[in-house]
Design a protein around this motif. Structure first.
Motif, mmCIF file in Angstrom:
data_model
loop_
_atom_site.group_PDB
_atom_site.id
_atom_site.type_symbol
_atom_site.label_atom_id
_atom_site.label_comp_id
_atom_site.label_asym_id
_atom_site.label_seq_id
_atom_site.Cartn_x
_atom_site.Cartn_y
_atom_site.Cartn_z
ATOM 1 N N GLN A 1 -22.609 -16.836 20.478
ATOM 2 C CA GLN A 1 -21.677 -15.803 20.923
ATOM 3 C C GLN A 1 -22.365 -14.447 21.092
ATOM 4 O OE1 GLN A 1 -17.679 -15.857 19.021
ATOM 5 N NE2 GLN A 1 -18.383 -17.737 18.011
ATOM 6 N N LEU A 2 -23.255 -14.097 20.191
ATOM 7 C CA LEU A 2 -23.979 -12.825 20.299
ATOM 8 C C LEU A 2 -24.877 -12.819 21.526
ATOM 9 C CD1 LEU A 2 -24.939 -12.220 16.556
ATOM 10 C CD2 LEU A 2 -23.169 -11.044 17.886
ATOM 11 N N ASN A 3 -25.518 -13.961 21.798
ATOM 12 C CA ASN A 3 -26.348 -14.055 23.001
ATOM 13 C C ASN A 3 -25.514 -14.016 24.273
ATOM 14 O OD1 ASN A 3 -28.660 -14.226 21.467
ATOM 15 N ND2 ASN A 3 -28.797 -16.466 21.566
ATOM 16 N N GLY A 4 -24.238 -14.338 24.148
ATOM 17 C CA GLY A 4 -23.339 -14.299 25.293
ATOM 18 C C GLY A 4 -22.627 -12.978 25.443
ATOM 19 N N ALA A 5 -23.147 -11.941 24.790
ATOM 20 C CA ALA A 5 -22.649 -10.561 24.914
ATOM 21 C C ALA A 5 -21.339 -10.324 24.178
ATOM 22 C CB ALA A 5 -22.507 -10.160 26.381
ATOM 23 N N VAL A 6 -20.988 -11.175 23.244
ATOM 24 C CA VAL A 6 -19.837 -10.909 22.395
ATOM 25 C C VAL A 6 -20.273 -9.934 21.304
ATOM 26 C CG1 VAL A 6 -18.157 -11.928 20.804
ATOM 27 C CG2 VAL A 6 -18.879 -13.202 22.837
ATOM 28 N N SER A 7 -19.516 -8.882 21.102
ATOM 29 C CA SER A 7 -19.878 -7.903 20.081
ATOM 30 C C SER A 7 -19.741 -8.519 18.696
ATOM 31 C CB SER A 7 -19.003 -6.658 20.196
ATOM 32 O OG SER A 7 -17.677 -6.955 19.814
ATOM 33 N N SER A 8 -20.515 -7.990 17.757
ATOM 34 C CA SER A 8 -20.483 -8.545 16.404
ATOM 35 C C SER A 8 -19.098 -8.436 15.785
ATOM 36 C CB SER A 8 -21.513 -7.828 15.523
ATOM 37 O OG SER A 8 -21.257 -6.431 15.497
ATOM 38 N N ASP A 9 -18.321 -7.429 16.197
ATOM 39 C CA ASP A 9 -16.973 -7.268 15.657
ATOM 40 C C ASP A 9 -16.014 -8.342 16.160
ATOM 41 O OD1 ASP A 9 -17.741 -5.024 14.264
ATOM 42 O OD2 ASP A 9 -17.105 -3.623 15.825
#
Length: 212
Positions: free
Chosen positions: A155-163
């Motif tokens: 998810q982080l690699n897919g540009a989802v913010s950590s929040d």
């Protein structure tokens, strides 16, 4: 037997290993009231998959474990040595579901001797406690942690913010995913040698671990 616990719930895996070192097919007990609680994944037909309201073994599941997994092996050994009357020795802990009158009668009828390991001595005298149970639990915990971490990284690699990162750990999701962990474990341990030919080995058993 070995209870396998993760954040998503619990299952019980009942194992059996022979004196010759053969690891027999597994009984897996899910928690639920109907077969809908069991995964859709097609386990080997030699496995016994069932459920109870609390995922614990009871007299019925222990009878099923004996009739579906232990007895076929015992009878195959008797046939191989051409001695249908050969006694079989079964070693278990003192869990009461394994020592009911129903089980004792079943053992006697099939010429089997059931030997209890004294209470508080399983870590010394119970073959499964010494060898397999701890490794199985550790394996499942590691696979769960790896699956969870891979979902976050994806998810982080897919540009989802950590929040906004969220991993679906619902029973519906995990129930299906963990079947691959179990299958992969038995493949490497040689369990598939004891299973019927309808067991299809997945070339990539981890392909569905990440949900995005």
């Amino acid at each position: 037997s070995s209870g396998i616990n993760a954040e998503y719930g619990e299952i019980t895996g009942n194992f059996a290993v022979t004196l010759s070192g053969e690891f027999l097919p597994v009984q897996i007990i899910y928690q639920g009231k109907t077969k809908r609680c069991e995964p859709k994944f097609k386990f080997p037909s030699s496995f016994h998959v069932t459920h109870t309201h609390n995922h614990w073994s009871n007299t019925l599941t222990t009878v099923q474990f004996f009739e579906n997994i232990l007895l076929p092996y015992i009878e195959s050994v008797r046939a191989s040595i051409n001695n249908p009357e050969q006694k079989a020795l079964l070693i278990s802990d003192v869990f009461r579901a394994q020592h009911t009158p129903t089980l004792k009668d079943l053992m006697t009828a099939n010429n089997c001797i059931l030997q209890k390991v004294p209470a508080n001595m399983t870590h010394h005298l119970q073959p499964l406690d010494i060898s397999i149970n701890g490794l199985a639990k550790k394996f499942m915990r590691n696979k769960y942690e790896d699956w969870y971490a891979k979902n976050i990284v994806c998810q982080l690699n897919g540009a989802v913010s950590s929040d906004n990162v969220k991993v679906d750990t619902s029973l519906t999701v995990i129930r299906e995913v963990h079947t691959r962990w179990i299958s992969a474990r038995w493949i490497r341990s040689g369990i598939t040698d004891a299973c019927r030919s309808d067991f299809k080995i997945d070339d990539n058993p981890f392909a569905d671990l990440v949900s995005c």
